[in-house]
Write a protein that holds these residues in place. Structure first.
Motif, PDB file in Angstrom:
ATOM      1  N   MET A  39      37.080  65.945  52.694  1.00  0.00           N
ATOM      2  CA  MET A  39      37.687  64.159  52.702  1.00  0.00           C
ATOM      3  C   MET A  39      39.361  64.313  52.325  1.00  0.00           C
ATOM      4  O   MET A  39      39.660  65.116  51.141  1.00  0.00           O
ATOM      5  CB  MET A  39      37.306  63.247  52.178  1.00  0.00           C
ATOM      6  CG  MET A  39      37.228  61.901  53.458  1.00  0.00           C
ATOM      7  SD  MET A  39      36.190  60.730  52.378  1.00  0.00           S
ATOM      8  CE  MET A  39      34.879  60.505  52.509  1.00  0.00           C
ATOM      9  N   MET A  40      40.838  64.709  53.584  1.00  0.00           N
ATOM     10  CA  MET A  40      41.904  64.886  52.780  1.00  0.00           C
ATOM     11  C   MET A  40      42.308  63.590  51.905  1.00  0.00           C
ATOM     12  O   MET A  40      41.428  62.197  52.319  1.00  0.00           O
ATOM     13  CB  MET A  40      42.592  65.196  53.912  1.00  0.00           C
ATOM     14  CG  MET A  40      42.209  66.544  54.822  1.00  0.00           C
ATOM     15  SD  MET A  40      42.386  68.154  53.345  1.00  0.00           S
ATOM     16  CE  MET A  40      43.466  68.219  52.772  1.00  0.00           C
ATOM     17  N   LEU A  61      37.400  59.278  44.496  1.00  0.00           N
ATOM     18  CA  LEU A  61      37.270  58.906  45.424  1.00  0.00           C
ATOM     19  C   LEU A  61      37.188  57.441  44.932  1.00  0.00           C
ATOM     20  O   LEU A  61      36.434  57.033  43.682  1.00  0.00           O
ATOM     21  CB  LEU A  61      36.552  59.125  47.204  1.00  0.00           C
ATOM     22  CG  LEU A  61      35.315  58.724  47.361  1.00  0.00           C
ATOM     23  CD1 LEU A  61      34.870  58.454  48.375  1.00  0.00           C
ATOM     24  CD2 LEU A  61      34.439  60.035  46.657  1.00  0.00           C
ATOM     25  N   ASP A  62      37.716  56.401  45.480  1.00  0.00           N
ATOM     26  CA  ASP A  62      37.161  54.659  45.373  1.00  0.00           C
ATOM     27  C   ASP A  62      36.470  54.122  46.196  1.00  0.00           C
ATOM     28  O   ASP A  62      37.381  54.570  47.696  1.00  0.00           O
ATOM     29  CB  ASP A  62      38.564  53.828  44.765  1.00  0.00           C
ATOM     30  CG  ASP A  62      39.242  54.187  43.984  1.00  0.00           C
ATOM     31  OD1 ASP A  62      38.833  55.042  42.919  1.00  0.00           O
ATOM     32  OD2 ASP A  62      40.396  54.087  43.781  1.00  0.00           O
ATOM     33  N   ILE A  63      35.309  53.770  46.281  1.00  0.00           N
ATOM     34  CA  ILE A  63      34.767  53.306  47.839  1.00  0.00           C
ATOM     35  C   ILE A  63      34.824  51.152  47.325  1.00  0.00           C
ATOM     36  O   ILE A  63      34.626  50.627  46.241  1.00  0.00           O
ATOM     37  CB  ILE A  63      33.936  54.191  47.840  1.00  0.00           C
ATOM     38  CG1 ILE A  63      32.609  53.875  46.409  1.00  0.00           C
ATOM     39  CG2 ILE A  63      33.476  55.267  47.927  1.00  0.00           C
ATOM     40  CD1 ILE A  63      31.387  53.864  46.259  1.00  0.00           C
ATOM     41  N   TRP A  71      36.032  47.245  44.294  1.00  0.00           N
ATOM     42  CA  TRP A  71      36.382  49.017  44.299  1.00  0.00           C
ATOM     43  C   TRP A  71      35.124  49.867  42.932  1.00  0.00           C
ATOM     44  O   TRP A  71      36.068  48.795  41.789  1.00  0.00           O
ATOM     45  CB  TRP A  71      38.260  49.283  44.582  1.00  0.00           C
ATOM     46  CG  TRP A  71      38.493  48.544  45.965  1.00  0.00           C
ATOM     47  CD1 TRP A  71      39.152  47.797  46.250  1.00  0.00           C
ATOM     48  CD2 TRP A  71      38.010  49.491  46.709  1.00  0.00           C
ATOM     49  NE1 TRP A  71      39.906  48.011  47.653  1.00  0.00           N
ATOM     50  CE2 TRP A  71      38.891  48.635  48.110  1.00  0.00           C
ATOM     51  CE3 TRP A  71      38.056  51.743  47.641  1.00  0.00           C
ATOM     52  CZ2 TRP A  71      39.008  49.838  49.307  1.00  0.00           C
ATOM     53  CZ3 TRP A  71      38.813  51.302  48.583  1.00  0.00           C
ATOM     54  CH2 TRP A  71      38.790  50.857  49.789  1.00  0.00           C
ATOM     55  N   GLN A  72      34.882  50.885  43.605  1.00  0.00           N
ATOM     56  CA  GLN A  72      34.860  51.748  42.303  1.00  0.00           C
ATOM     57  C   GLN A  72      34.958  52.735  42.591  1.00  0.00           C
ATOM     58  O   GLN A  72      35.371  53.754  43.081  1.00  0.00           O
ATOM     59  CB  GLN A  72      32.991  51.724  42.362  1.00  0.00           C
ATOM     60  CG  GLN A  72      32.087  50.585  42.927  1.00  0.00           C
ATOM     61  CD  GLN A  72      30.846  50.442  43.219  1.00  0.00           C
ATOM     62  OE1 GLN A  72      30.161  51.283  42.582  1.00  0.00           O
ATOM     63  NE2 GLN A  72      29.818  49.814  44.043  1.00  0.00           N
ATOM     64  N   SER A  73      35.386  53.876  41.104  1.00  0.00           N
ATOM     65  CA  SER A  73      35.932  55.238  41.556  1.00  0.00           C
ATOM     66  C   SER A  73      34.561  55.554  40.993  1.00  0.00           C
ATOM     67  O   SER A  73      33.958  55.924  40.424  1.00  0.00           O
ATOM     68  CB  SER A  73      37.261  55.323  39.982  1.00  0.00           C
ATOM     69  OG  SER A  73      37.195  56.394  40.001  1.00  0.00           O
ATOM     70  N   ILE A  74      34.442  56.454  41.948  1.00  0.00           N
ATOM     71  CA  ILE A  74      33.596  57.583  41.870  1.00  0.00           C
ATOM     72  C   ILE A  74      34.450  59.509  41.904  1.00  0.00           C
ATOM     73  O   ILE A  74      35.146  59.597  43.030  1.00  0.00           O
ATOM     74  CB  ILE A  74      32.992  58.105  43.722  1.00  0.00           C
ATOM     75  CG1 ILE A  74      32.242  56.267  43.994  1.00  0.00           C
ATOM     76  CG2 ILE A  74      31.282  58.878  43.331  1.00  0.00           C
ATOM     77  CD1 ILE A  74      31.214  55.663  42.958  1.00  0.00           C
ATOM     78  N   LYS A  91      39.186  55.351  49.795  1.00  0.00           N
ATOM     79  CA  LYS A  91      40.387  55.999  49.112  1.00  0.00           C
ATOM     80  C   LYS A  91      40.565  57.460  49.120  1.00  0.00           C
ATOM     81  O   LYS A  91      39.439  56.811  47.526  1.00  0.00           O
ATOM     82  CB  LYS A  91      41.445  55.196  48.374  1.00  0.00           C
ATOM     83  CG  LYS A  91      41.274  53.821  49.307  1.00  0.00           C
ATOM     84  CD  LYS A  91      42.654  52.405  48.090  1.00  0.00           C
ATOM     85  CE  LYS A  91      42.910  51.097  48.734  1.00  0.00           C
ATOM     86  NZ  LYS A  91      42.953  50.601  47.643  1.00  0.00           N
ATOM     87  N   ALA A  92      40.323  58.491  49.382  1.00  0.00           N
ATOM     88  CA  ALA A  92      40.155  59.374  48.738  1.00  0.00           C
ATOM     89  C   ALA A  92      41.208  59.817  47.824  1.00  0.00           C
ATOM     90  O   ALA A  92      42.012  59.925  48.686  1.00  0.00           O
ATOM     91  CB  ALA A  92      39.921  60.356  49.621  1.00  0.00           C
ATOM     92  N   VAL A  93      41.128  59.948  46.708  1.00  0.00           N
ATOM     93  CA  VAL A  93      42.401  60.489  45.693  1.00  0.00           C
ATOM     94  C   VAL A  93      42.805  61.080  45.769  1.00  0.00           C
ATOM     95  O   VAL A  93      44.339  61.548  45.867  1.00  0.00           O
ATOM     96  CB  VAL A  93      42.150  59.671  44.472  1.00  0.00           C
ATOM     97  CG1 VAL A  93      43.294  60.024  43.574  1.00  0.00           C
ATOM     98  CG2 VAL A  93      41.467  58.192  44.002  1.00  0.00           C
ATOM     99  N   THR A  94      41.917  62.740  45.757  1.00  0.00           N
ATOM    100  CA  THR A  94      42.712  64.291  45.919  1.00  0.00           C
ATOM    101  C   THR A  94      41.459  64.856  46.829  1.00  0.00           C
ATOM    102  O   THR A  94      40.729  63.862  47.193  1.00  0.00           O
ATOM    103  CB  THR A  94      41.405  64.507  44.134  1.00  0.00           C
ATOM    104  OG1 THR A  94      40.085  64.496  45.065  1.00  0.00           O
ATOM    105  CG2 THR A  94      42.123  63.945  43.667  1.00  0.00           C
ATOM    106  N   VAL A  95      41.384  65.839  47.506  1.00  0.00           N
ATOM    107  CA  VAL A  95      41.061  66.311  47.840  1.00  0.00           C
ATOM    108  C   VAL A  95      39.342  66.358  47.750  1.00  0.00           C
ATOM    109  O   VAL A  95      38.778  66.246  46.826  1.00  0.00           O
ATOM    110  CB  VAL A  95      40.451  67.959  48.552  1.00  0.00           C
ATOM    111  CG1 VAL A  95      39.937  68.462  49.657  1.00  0.00           C
ATOM    112  CG2 VAL A  95      42.351  67.425  49.330  1.00  0.00           C
ATOM    113  N   VAL A  96      38.249  65.364  48.931  1.00  0.00           N
ATOM    114  CA  VAL A  96      36.457  65.530  48.467  1.00  0.00           C
ATOM    115  C   VAL A  96      36.059  66.148  49.078  1.00  0.00           C
ATOM    116  O   VAL A  96      36.103  66.434  50.291  1.00  0.00           O
ATOM    117  CB  VAL A  96      36.717  63.808  48.457  1.00  0.00           C
ATOM    118  CG1 VAL A  96      34.974  63.560  49.075  1.00  0.00           C
ATOM    119  CG2 VAL A  96      37.440  63.073  47.842  1.00  0.00           C
TER     120      VAL A  96
END
Length: 105
Positions: A39-40, A61-63, A71-74, A91-96
């Motif tokens: 995921m970009m 990412l946050d879901i 929202w939860q940060s994973i 919400k992909a914060v970085t490449v996932v």
């Protein structure tokens, strides 16, 4: 698990959101399936037809899961479940880098 043995991999990638999310299907000898994907960074909404286990192997990412208001940060090394026939926001914060397992109810 860092490797899968004795599997078939679908050559053609599944592409979503104009190619910003891609995955490949891995089929095991017992016919169970997983997808391995990338995921970009960006915001996405996914729908499910089966119960899923999402394992994050790299990135952050946050879901927002169904029925939740916060929202939860994973991060890499963590996972979460999504029920069947639901949608969830990401919400992909970085490449996932992720592995999605499809689970029987």
């Amino acid at each position: 698990m860092s490797t899968f043995d004795n599997v078939s991999v679908t050559l053609k990638a599944n592409q979503y959101f104009d190619g910003k999310v891609t995955s490949r299907t891995v089929v095991f000898a017992d016919e169970t399936k997983k997808t391995l994907g990338i995921m970009m960074p960006g915001e996405y909404e996914f729908g499910t037809s089966e119960k899923e286990l999402m394992e994050i192997t790299d990135g952050q990412l946050d879901i927002l899961l169904p029925g939740e208001t916060e929202w939860q940060s994973i991060s890499a090394g963590e996972s979460f479940y999504v029920p069947a026939n639901a949608s969830f926001q990401v919400k992909a914060v970085t490449v996932v880098d992720y592995c999605c397992s499809y689970l029987a109810e």
